[in-house]
Design a protein around this motif. Sequence first.
Motif, short mmCIF file in Angstrom:
data_model
loop_
_atom_site.label_atom_id
_atom_site.label_comp_id
_atom_site.label_asym_id
_atom_site.label_seq_id
_atom_site.Cartn_x
_atom_site.Cartn_y
_atom_site.Cartn_z
N VAL A 33 0.85 -1.20 0.00
CA VAL A 33 0.00 0.00 0.00
C VAL A 33 0.88 1.24 0.00
CG1 VAL A 33 -1.80 1.30 1.20
CG2 VAL A 33 -1.81 -1.20 1.28
N TYR A 34 0.69 2.09 -1.00
CA TYR A 34 1.31 3.41 -1.03
C TYR A 34 0.24 4.43 -0.65
CZ TYR A 34 5.67 2.06 -3.36
OH TYR A 34 6.90 1.54 -3.67
N VAL A 35 0.58 5.31 0.26
CA VAL A 35 -0.33 6.38 0.68
C VAL A 35 0.32 7.72 0.36
CG1 VAL A 35 -1.52 7.46 2.64
CG2 VAL A 35 -1.35 4.97 2.51
N GLU A 36 -0.42 8.55 -0.33
CA GLU A 36 0.12 9.87 -0.67
C GLU A 36 0.32 10.71 0.59
OE1 GLU A 36 -0.97 13.81 -3.36
OE2 GLU A 36 -2.12 11.95 -3.63
N THR A 37 1.42 11.42 0.65
CA THR A 37 1.72 12.27 1.80
C THR A 37 0.54 13.19 2.11
OG1 THR A 37 4.06 12.27 1.19
CG2 THR A 37 3.32 13.99 2.71
N GLY A 38 0.10 13.15 3.37
CA GLY A 38 -0.98 14.02 3.81
C GLY A 38 -2.38 13.58 3.41
N GLY A 44 -7.93 13.33 10.13
CA GLY A 44 -7.32 13.15 11.44
C GLY A 44 -6.32 12.01 11.52
N PHE A 45 -5.83 11.52 10.37
CA PHE A 45 -4.87 10.42 10.36
C PHE A 45 -3.53 10.91 9.81
CE2 PHE A 45 -9.08 8.45 9.68
CZ PHE A 45 -9.16 7.75 10.88
N SER A 46 -2.48 10.70 10.59
CA SER A 46 -1.16 11.20 10.21
C SER A 46 -0.43 10.21 9.32
CB SER A 46 -0.32 11.45 11.47
OG SER A 46 -0.02 10.22 12.11
N ASP A 47 0.59 10.71 8.62
CA ASP A 47 1.44 9.83 7.82
C ASP A 47 2.09 8.76 8.69
OD1 ASP A 47 0.81 11.38 5.63
OD2 ASP A 47 2.73 12.47 5.60
N ALA A 48 2.44 9.14 9.91
CA ALA A 48 3.09 8.18 10.81
C ALA A 48 2.15 7.02 11.15
CB ALA A 48 3.53 8.89 12.09
N GLN A 49 0.87 7.31 11.28
CA GLN A 49 -0.10 6.24 11.57
C GLN A 49 -0.19 5.26 10.40
OE1 GLN A 49 -3.21 9.21 12.84
NE2 GLN A 49 -3.73 7.59 14.28
N TYR A 50 -0.15 5.79 9.19
CA TYR A 50 -0.18 4.91 8.02
C TYR A 50 1.08 4.06 7.93
CZ TYR A 50 -4.41 7.04 6.12
OH TYR A 50 -5.70 7.46 5.93
N GLU A 51 2.22 4.67 8.22
CA GLU A 51 3.47 3.92 8.20
C GLU A 51 3.46 2.82 9.26
OE1 GLU A 51 6.75 7.08 6.50
OE2 GLU A 51 6.22 7.19 8.62
N ALA A 53 0.95 1.25 10.19
CA ALA A 53 0.03 0.21 9.72
C ALA A 53 0.62 -0.61 8.59
CB ALA A 53 -1.28 0.85 9.27
N GLY A 54 1.80 -0.20 8.10
CA GLY A 54 2.47 -0.97 7.07
C GLY A 54 2.50 -0.33 5.69
N ALA A 55 2.00 0.90 5.59
CA ALA A 55 1.99 1.58 4.29
C ALA A 55 3.33 2.26 4.02
CB ALA A 55 0.88 2.63 4.27
N ILE A 56 3.56 2.52 2.73
CA ILE A 56 4.68 3.35 2.30
C ILE A 56 4.11 4.72 1.98
CG2 ILE A 56 6.50 3.66 0.57
CD1 ILE A 56 6.32 0.59 0.10
N VAL A 57 4.54 5.73 2.68
CA VAL A 57 4.06 7.10 2.43
C VAL A 57 4.99 7.74 1.41
CG1 VAL A 57 3.63 9.37 3.45
CG2 VAL A 57 3.04 7.29 4.72
N ALA A 58 4.40 8.28 0.35
CA ALA A 58 5.21 8.79 -0.75
C ALA A 58 4.56 10.01 -1.38
CB ALA A 58 5.41 7.71 -1.80
N ASP A 59 5.31 10.68 -2.26
CA ASP A 59 4.78 11.86 -2.93
C ASP A 59 3.73 11.47 -3.97
OD1 ASP A 59 6.13 11.83 -5.81
OD2 ASP A 59 7.63 11.18 -4.34
N THR A 60 3.04 12.48 -4.50
CA THR A 60 1.93 12.26 -5.41
C THR A 60 2.32 11.41 -6.61
OG1 THR A 60 1.04 14.42 -4.77
CG2 THR A 60 0.18 13.44 -6.79
N ASN A 61 3.37 11.81 -7.31
CA ASN A 61 3.77 11.10 -8.53
C ASN A 61 4.12 9.64 -8.27
OD1 ASN A 61 3.37 13.43 -9.97
ND2 ASN A 61 5.55 13.90 -10.24
N THR A 62 4.79 9.40 -7.17
CA THR A 62 5.19 8.03 -6.85
C THR A 62 3.98 7.13 -6.64
OG1 THR A 62 7.27 8.77 -5.83
CG2 THR A 62 6.46 6.59 -5.20
#
Length: 372
Positions: A33-38, A44-51, A53-62
């Motif tokens: 799972v890739y989650v776009e930053t922000g 109310g869910f932070s990037d850190a919470q997604y990370e 949970a096992g997601a990769i937080v990345a920029d829009t294009n990625t």
Amino acid sequence: MVIGVLKEIKGNEYRVAAVPATVHEIVRHGHTVYVETGAGVGSGFSDAQYEAAGAIVADTNTVWEKADLYYKVKELFPQEFKWMNKDKILFTYIHSNAHPDETDTLLGSHVSAVAYEDVQDEEGKFPLLRPMSELAGKGGFLAALHFAQSVNGGPGKLLANVTGVETPIITMLGCGVVGTGAAELAAAFGNEVRILDVNMNTMLAAKKTSPANITYMISNRSNLEKCLRESDVIINGILWAKDRKDHIVYREDLKLMKPGAMIVDVACDENGAIETCRDTTHDDPIYYVDGVMHYCVDNIPSAFSQTASVTLANATLPYLLQMADKGFKKAMEDNRLLRLGMTCYDGKLTLKETALKQNREWTDADELVKVW
């Protein structure tokens, strides 16, 4: 499969398709799972919470580049069109019938797409609309409560039972999830609540658990005119077929309504059940026609973004996992009800409603899966 959770770009849209808890489930199924930053900040869910949970937080294009399946809330906007291609799957509220340019892109790109709003269950109901419909109905009543205030342009009437004052009348068009959701709050405030519907069995079922200040009425012209004359608020929750040319409430009917009365059209079908409805936004939510205030915001649940995101993610997750675990084709073959949500595949339009409204060629999805 690689799932991409995108940040919504529509104005005042704060929902997100997946919350950390559902990301965790997707990852447990062996998917990336890739989650776009922000993407989740508005809910109310932070990037850190997604990370976590096992997601990769990345920029829009990625996220757009890496994902096999785009997991969204709202329809595509022009700046997102470029990412559609034959190797991708789109899973979101698409509303292709209302957006011809989006339909052009979906067909021209040969992307595979499934619309939340068209998936059905065994009872013919819409499980991925239900959680948003409940919020929209309740939010519609809260909007009426807000705009009835004199400081917000209304008549200065509190939509509640107040000693010494005539009790307001709130009428719901439709005894579906929108209507019963709005009625629940309106009744709790002590209003006289009326629900109009053509289905007696639906109303009998709803009446079993409803308070005494909700009245159920068969929807016919006589009862409608009575409610138009007497109601302080008319709330519409009836989805209108896009190829229909008639209405329930016509412009001429606004003359029946009393001064200060308002219409809240939760369904927001332009020129639909309410002839005078046109979409509005949270930034500019109301307008007047012949002196009657109209509130027709098309994404009411976004105002309650955290609740909306959690309930939507819970509802869509089982269907997402079917496509991710099995692949798009196998999921469509195995689940007829999910297949009803298929908007298009490989340049073929499989949603009949859009074909009718936009005068396009239609391909029967049931026949398509037999030969693809």
